[in-house]
Design a protein around this motif. Structure first.
Motif, PDB file in Angstrom:
ATOM      1  N   SER A 163       0.837  -1.204   0.000  1.00 58.73           N
ATOM      2  CA  SER A 163       0.000   0.000   0.000  1.00 58.73           C
ATOM      3  C   SER A 163       0.869   1.250   0.000  1.00 58.73           C
ATOM      4  O   SER A 163       0.543   2.244  -0.683  1.00 58.73           O
ATOM      5  CB  SER A 163      -0.920  -0.010   1.224  1.00 58.73           C
ATOM      6  N   GLU A 164       1.969   1.206   0.732  1.00 54.32           N
ATOM      7  CA  GLU A 164       2.890   2.350   0.712  1.00 54.32           C
ATOM      8  C   GLU A 164       3.504   2.507  -0.677  1.00 54.32           C
ATOM      9  O   GLU A 164       3.647   3.633  -1.177  1.00 54.32           O
ATOM     10  CB  GLU A 164       3.969   2.165   1.778  1.00 54.32           C
ATOM     11  N   GLN A 165       3.854   1.395  -1.303  1.00 58.03           N
ATOM     12  CA  GLN A 165       4.396   1.460  -2.666  1.00 58.03           C
ATOM     13  C   GLN A 165       3.365   2.014  -3.650  1.00 58.03           C
ATOM     14  O   GLN A 165       3.718   2.628  -4.657  1.00 58.03           O
ATOM     15  CB  GLN A 165       4.857   0.073  -3.102  1.00 58.03           C
ATOM     16  N   ASN A 175      -7.452   5.739  15.079  1.00 56.51           N
ATOM     17  CA  ASN A 175      -8.323   6.443  16.018  1.00 56.51           C
ATOM     18  C   ASN A 175      -7.599   7.573  16.742  1.00 56.51           C
ATOM     19  O   ASN A 175      -8.060   8.051  17.778  1.00 56.51           O
ATOM     20  CB  ASN A 175      -8.880   5.452  17.047  1.00 56.51           C
ATOM     21  N   GLY A 176      -6.490   8.018  16.154  1.00 60.21           N
ATOM     22  CA  GLY A 176      -5.693   9.059  16.777  1.00 60.21           C
ATOM     23  C   GLY A 176      -5.915  10.418  16.147  1.00 60.21           C
ATOM     24  O   GLY A 176      -7.046  10.860  15.937  1.00 60.21           O
ATOM     25  N   ALA A 177      -4.804  11.076  15.811  1.00 54.22           N
ATOM     26  CA  ALA A 177      -4.874  12.452  15.312  1.00 54.22           C
ATOM     27  C   ALA A 177      -5.642  12.547  14.003  1.00 54.22           C
ATOM     28  O   ALA A 177      -6.350  13.530  13.755  1.00 54.22           O
ATOM     29  CB  ALA A 177      -3.458  13.002  15.149  1.00 54.22           C
ATOM     30  N   ASP A 178      -5.496  11.553  13.135  1.00 58.80           N
ATOM     31  CA  ASP A 178      -6.302  11.494  11.918  1.00 58.80           C
ATOM     32  C   ASP A 178      -6.400  10.047  11.469  1.00 58.80           C
ATOM     33  O   ASP A 178      -5.643   9.186  11.916  1.00 58.80           O
ATOM     34  CB  ASP A 178      -5.724  12.386  10.810  1.00 58.80           C
ATOM     35  N   GLN A 179      -7.321   9.808  10.558  1.00 56.64           N
ATOM     36  CA  GLN A 179      -7.638   8.432  10.178  1.00 56.64           C
ATOM     37  C   GLN A 179      -6.886   7.953   8.945  1.00 56.64           C
ATOM     38  O   GLN A 179      -6.742   6.752   8.726  1.00 56.64           O
ATOM     39  CB  GLN A 179      -9.153   8.325   9.939  1.00 56.64           C
ATOM     40  N   GLU A 180      -6.379   8.848   8.147  1.00 54.09           N
ATOM     41  CA  GLU A 180      -5.858   8.485   6.831  1.00 54.09           C
ATOM     42  C   GLU A 180      -4.600   7.637   6.916  1.00 54.09           C
ATOM     43  O   GLU A 180      -3.702   7.890   7.718  1.00 54.09           O
ATOM     44  CB  GLU A 180      -5.570   9.741   6.006  1.00 54.09           C
ATOM     45  N   GLY A 181      -4.534   6.630   6.051  1.00 50.82           N
ATOM     46  CA  GLY A 181      -3.360   5.782   5.947  1.00 50.82           C
ATOM     47  C   GLY A 181      -3.699   4.316   6.073  1.00 50.82           C
ATOM     48  O   GLY A 181      -4.864   3.920   6.157  1.00 50.82           O
ATOM     49  N   VAL A 182      -2.664   3.480   6.063  1.00 49.54           N
ATOM     50  CA  VAL A 182      -2.811   2.028   6.181  1.00 49.54           C
ATOM     51  C   VAL A 182      -2.033   1.538   7.384  1.00 49.54           C
ATOM     52  O   VAL A 182      -1.057   2.151   7.813  1.00 49.54           O
ATOM     53  CB  VAL A 182      -2.329   1.300   4.908  1.00 49.54           C
ATOM     54  N   GLY A 183      -2.480   0.425   7.936  1.00 53.42           N
ATOM     55  CA  GLY A 183      -1.813  -0.121   9.112  1.00 53.42           C
ATOM     56  C   GLY A 183      -2.576  -1.303   9.660  1.00 53.42           C
ATOM     57  O   GLY A 183      -3.348  -1.950   8.953  1.00 53.42           O
ATOM     58  N   HIS A 184      -2.368  -1.578  10.960  1.00 51.35           N
ATOM     59  CA  HIS A 184      -3.018  -2.705  11.622  1.00 51.35           C
ATOM     60  C   HIS A 184      -4.267  -2.229  12.356  1.00 51.35           C
ATOM     61  O   HIS A 184      -4.299  -1.131  12.905  1.00 51.35           O
ATOM     62  CB  HIS A 184      -2.071  -3.353  12.632  1.00 51.35           C
ATOM     63  N   MET A 335      -7.801 -13.415  17.651  1.00 50.83           N
ATOM     64  CA  MET A 335      -7.821 -12.179  16.883  1.00 50.83           C
ATOM     65  C   MET A 335      -8.983 -12.165  15.906  1.00 50.83           C
ATOM     66  O   MET A 335      -9.608 -13.189  15.648  1.00 50.83           O
ATOM     67  CB  MET A 335      -6.511 -12.014  16.100  1.00 50.83           C
ATOM     68  N   SER A 336      -9.222 -10.993  15.359  1.00 53.78           N
ATOM     69  CA  SER A 336     -10.104 -10.882  14.207  1.00 53.78           C
ATOM     70  C   SER A 336      -9.324 -11.300  12.967  1.00 53.78           C
ATOM     71  O   SER A 336      -8.098 -11.173  12.911  1.00 53.78           O
ATOM     72  CB  SER A 336     -10.588  -9.445  14.049  1.00 53.78           C
ATOM     73  N   LEU A 337     -10.048 -11.788  11.957  1.00 54.35           N
ATOM     74  CA  LEU A 337      -9.381 -12.091  10.694  1.00 54.35           C
ATOM     75  C   LEU A 337      -9.130 -10.825   9.878  1.00 54.35           C
ATOM     76  O   LEU A 337      -8.344 -10.849   8.931  1.00 54.35           O
ATOM     77  CB  LEU A 337     -10.221 -13.085   9.887  1.00 54.35           C
ATOM     78  N   ASN A 338      -9.795  -9.722  10.243  1.00 56.64           N
ATOM     79  CA  ASN A 338      -9.510  -8.425   9.619  1.00 56.64           C
ATOM     80  C   ASN A 338      -8.324  -7.806  10.351  1.00 56.64           C
ATOM     81  O   ASN A 338      -8.490  -7.024  11.280  1.00 56.64           O
ATOM     82  CB  ASN A 338     -10.735  -7.506   9.711  1.00 56.64           C
ATOM     83  N   GLN A 339      -7.131  -8.162   9.921  1.00 59.50           N
ATOM     84  CA  GLN A 339      -5.950  -7.809  10.700  1.00 59.50           C
ATOM     85  C   GLN A 339      -5.293  -6.502  10.282  1.00 59.50           C
ATOM     86  O   GLN A 339      -4.663  -5.830  11.084  1.00 59.50           O
ATOM     87  CB  GLN A 339      -4.933  -8.952  10.631  1.00 59.50           C
ATOM     88  N   ALA A 340      -5.422  -6.135   9.045  1.00 56.70           N
ATOM     89  CA  ALA A 340      -4.824  -4.889   8.562  1.00 56.70           C
ATOM     90  C   ALA A 340      -5.812  -4.210   7.627  1.00 56.70           C
ATOM     91  O   ALA A 340      -6.824  -4.790   7.215  1.00 56.70           O
ATOM     92  CB  ALA A 340      -3.501  -5.157   7.850  1.00 56.70           C
ATOM     93  N   GLY A 341      -5.519  -2.967   7.289  1.00 53.84           N
ATOM     94  CA  GLY A 341      -6.419  -2.228   6.404  1.00 53.84           C
ATOM     95  C   GLY A 341      -6.056  -0.771   6.399  1.00 53.84           C
ATOM     96  O   GLY A 341      -4.894  -0.400   6.608  1.00 53.84           O
ATOM     97  N   GLY A 342      -7.044   0.061   6.202  1.00 53.78           N
ATOM     98  CA  GLY A 342      -6.749   1.485   6.201  1.00 53.78           C
ATOM     99  C   GLY A 342      -7.867   2.320   5.623  1.00 53.78           C
ATOM    100  O   GLY A 342      -8.942   1.814   5.253  1.00 53.78           O
ATOM    101  N   PHE A 343      -7.602   3.620   5.542  1.00 48.89           N
ATOM    102  CA  PHE A 343      -8.548   4.605   5.041  1.00 48.89           C
ATOM    103  C   PHE A 343      -7.803   5.520   4.076  1.00 48.89           C
ATOM    104  O   PHE A 343      -6.858   6.212   4.470  1.00 48.89           O
ATOM    105  CB  PHE A 343      -9.139   5.403   6.203  1.00 48.89           C
TER     106      PHE A 343
END
Length: 540
Positions: A163-165, A175-184, A335-343
């Motif tokens: 996703s970074e590439q 759920n922090g300063a902003d939502q945008e990006g990809v991660g766990h 765990m959930s099977l939805n392990q990573a993702g993003g906005f």
């Protein structure tokens, strides 16, 4: 006839929070009516068990929609929790609050007190985050939020790098300063067990002498004396019973059942109610209208490297992971099977992220949603990408089929009924392909299984969307909050227009669907509702 200060209908994501907060000072008596039963169920408490809870009629309403023209006439499957904890007991546990701007939108729609700075304290108050407290996160609340990052499957790193590439930045906290990006993703869990609102809130409330929780108590209607709500009529153990409220009745039965109970009580569109043989007592045409939901679609890939399929498909793999879970409370069962993702933004014209992504290191090609439990992944290595536009513009509605409280509502999603929504689904499909084409993902992708490389044009993609996409289980707004009584059901203090002593506190009041999973903001609504109720009670 029993009498309490407050009667709460529904012990789900919001209702459990309302019950706990209204009763914690000991001054007021609270009765909670839940149509479902106990949450002491193996498939509820073990996080990965939601694949089983997904299709268990003992804890799930298992609703079916009407034929949806936008989905080529398909009926949708809408699971909703019918158990203590409601849908927080059967969901995939992903903890997402939404974008700060979502709540600024709520405020701008005529709802003072619901902007980001207004709701942030309630998110923080509800939360106990395992990473600790900061300007955005809480660490002292009853709802434990678990960071899965240390235990996620190695393929999550490929997804994030890919996703970074593809041009998207890494975000360590959606759920922090902003939502945008990809991660766990983070999930509502603690010590390897699901953290439903039954566990978080009701476990505290039920210990108090001023709280009564009745399970398998199906609410039939709200008692009205003129324009005042005075109690509730419900069925339990095959017998019709009544409970009265000295102060207020609070509807927290969710985006499907709250409007149903209002309509059964004579609160709704008068002509529609009379057509079903129900006396129209309070004209509220917006009850059941303005429904919004998220639609999602998965792309499935065959993998060059092992995925969770190899751990969870064979019997010996299930056994090994079961032993690991029992001994350590860790591993894929925890765990959930939805392990990573993003906005992310699908095009540069977007002023904020308009697409939510999911990455799951597992694939199911023989378990269509709503037809069988998601317990056996594919016997070969596979994984999936998922996407859902965050702010759809299509609007549906629910309506009574009859005056029988045991008959499910008619659900009309009206999916993909705007050009905007169709366009964004196509953009989402191209976005998934863009990430799949990244070097990091090409290192592990053997082939695209579904929909397959033959689907390339916008027309083909939209046709695939209409044939395969489904709800992501986030229905909201059927008792919408707003300043115009003709277009909405409740005001900014969650009071039902035209009725004294009656509020709605659940996802049905959302003015618009939030950008992401709806469990966390539904809990926030419960937290804030309790404060509003206590403020008005003290002022009375």
């Amino acid at each position: 006839m029993a009498e309490f200060d407050f009667v709460i209908v529904g012990a789900g994501s919001a209702g459990a929070a309302v019950a706990d907060r209204l009763s914690e000072n000991g001054k007021y008596s609270v009765c909670v009516l839940e149509a479902g039963g106990s949450d002491l169920n193996f498939w509820i408490w073990v996080p990965v068990g939601y694949g089983k809870a997904f299709y268990n009629r003992h804890i799930n309403w298992m609703y079916r929609t009407e034929a949806d023209p936008g989905l080529n006439g398909r009926e949708g499957y809408w699971p909703r929790g019918k158990v203590l904890g409601g849908s927080s007991s059967i969901n995939a546990m992903v903890y997402i609050r939404g974008q700060h701007a979502d709540f600024e939108d709520w405020k701008a729609m005529g709802n003072p007190g619901w902007g980001w700075e207004d709701v942030l304290p309630y998110f923080k108050r509800s939360e106990c985050n395992d990473a600790g407290a900061d300007a955005f996160r809480g660490a002292d609340g009853p709802l434990h939020v678990h960071t899965m990052r240390p235990d996620t499957h190695p393929l999550c790193s490929n997804f994030i790098k890919g996703s970074e590439q593809a041009g998207f930045r890494y975000n360590p906290d959606f759920n922090g300063a902003d939502q945008e990006g990809v991660g766990h993703y983070q999930i509502t869990a603690k010590d390897g067990f699901r953290m439903s609102t039954a566990r978080a809130y009701l476990s505290r409330a039920r210990k108090r002498a001023n709280v009564k929780i009745l399970t398998k108590a199906l609410t039939k209607r709200i008692l009205l004396e003129g324009t005042r709500a005075t109690g509730v009529v419900f069925d339990k153990d095959g017998r019709e019973q009544t409970v009265t409220a000295r102060r207020e009745v609070i509807m927290s039965a969710g985006a499907i059942n709250s409007p149903q109970i209002l309509m059964l009580s004579g609160i709704g569109d008068g002509a529609e109610l009379q057509a079903k043989g129900i006396e129209a007592k309070i004209q509220r045409a917006a009850v059941g209208k303005n429904m919004q939901d998220h639609l999602g679609l998965d792309y499935l890939y065959k993998s060059k490297v092992p995925t969770l399929n190899q751990q969870l498909y064979p019997w010996w793999g299930k056994l090994a992971q079961g032993i690991r879970y029992v001994l350590t409370r860790r591993g894929p069962l925890a765990m959930s099977l939805n392990q990573a993702g993003g906005f992310v933004k699908t095009n540069p014209d977007c002023d904020r992220p308009n697409m939510q992504l999911y990455f799951s290191p597992v694939s199911y090609t023989k378990a269509p949603k709503g037809q069988r439990p998601l317990m056996n992944p594919d016997p070969f290595p596979g994984f999936l990408f998922g996407m859902q536009p965050t702010r759809p513009t299509s609007r549906g509605h629910v309506e009574l089929k009859s005056s029988d409280p045991y008959e499910a509502l008619a659900i009309h999603p009206n999916s993909l009924s705007t050009n905007h929504d169709c366009k964004e689904m196509i953009e989402g499909c191209r976005l998934l392909r863009q990430i799949a084409a990244s070097p990091a993902m090409q290192d592990v992708i053997e082939s695209e299984m579904t929909p397959g490389p033959d689907v390339q044009s916008d027309e083909q993609m939209l046709d695939d969307v209409r044939n395969r996409c489904s709800t992501v289980f986030h229905p909201v707004s059927t008792c919408r909050m707003g300043s115009d009584p003709g277009e909405n059901v409740v005001d900014a203090r969650l009071k039902v227009y035209g009725v004294e002593g009656l509020r709605v506190a659940d996802a049905s009041v959302f003015p618009t669907v939030t950008s992401g999973n709806t469990n966390a903001p539904a809990i926030m609504v419960g937290e804030k509702a309790a404060d509003l109720i206590l403020e008005d009670t003290r002022a009375a």
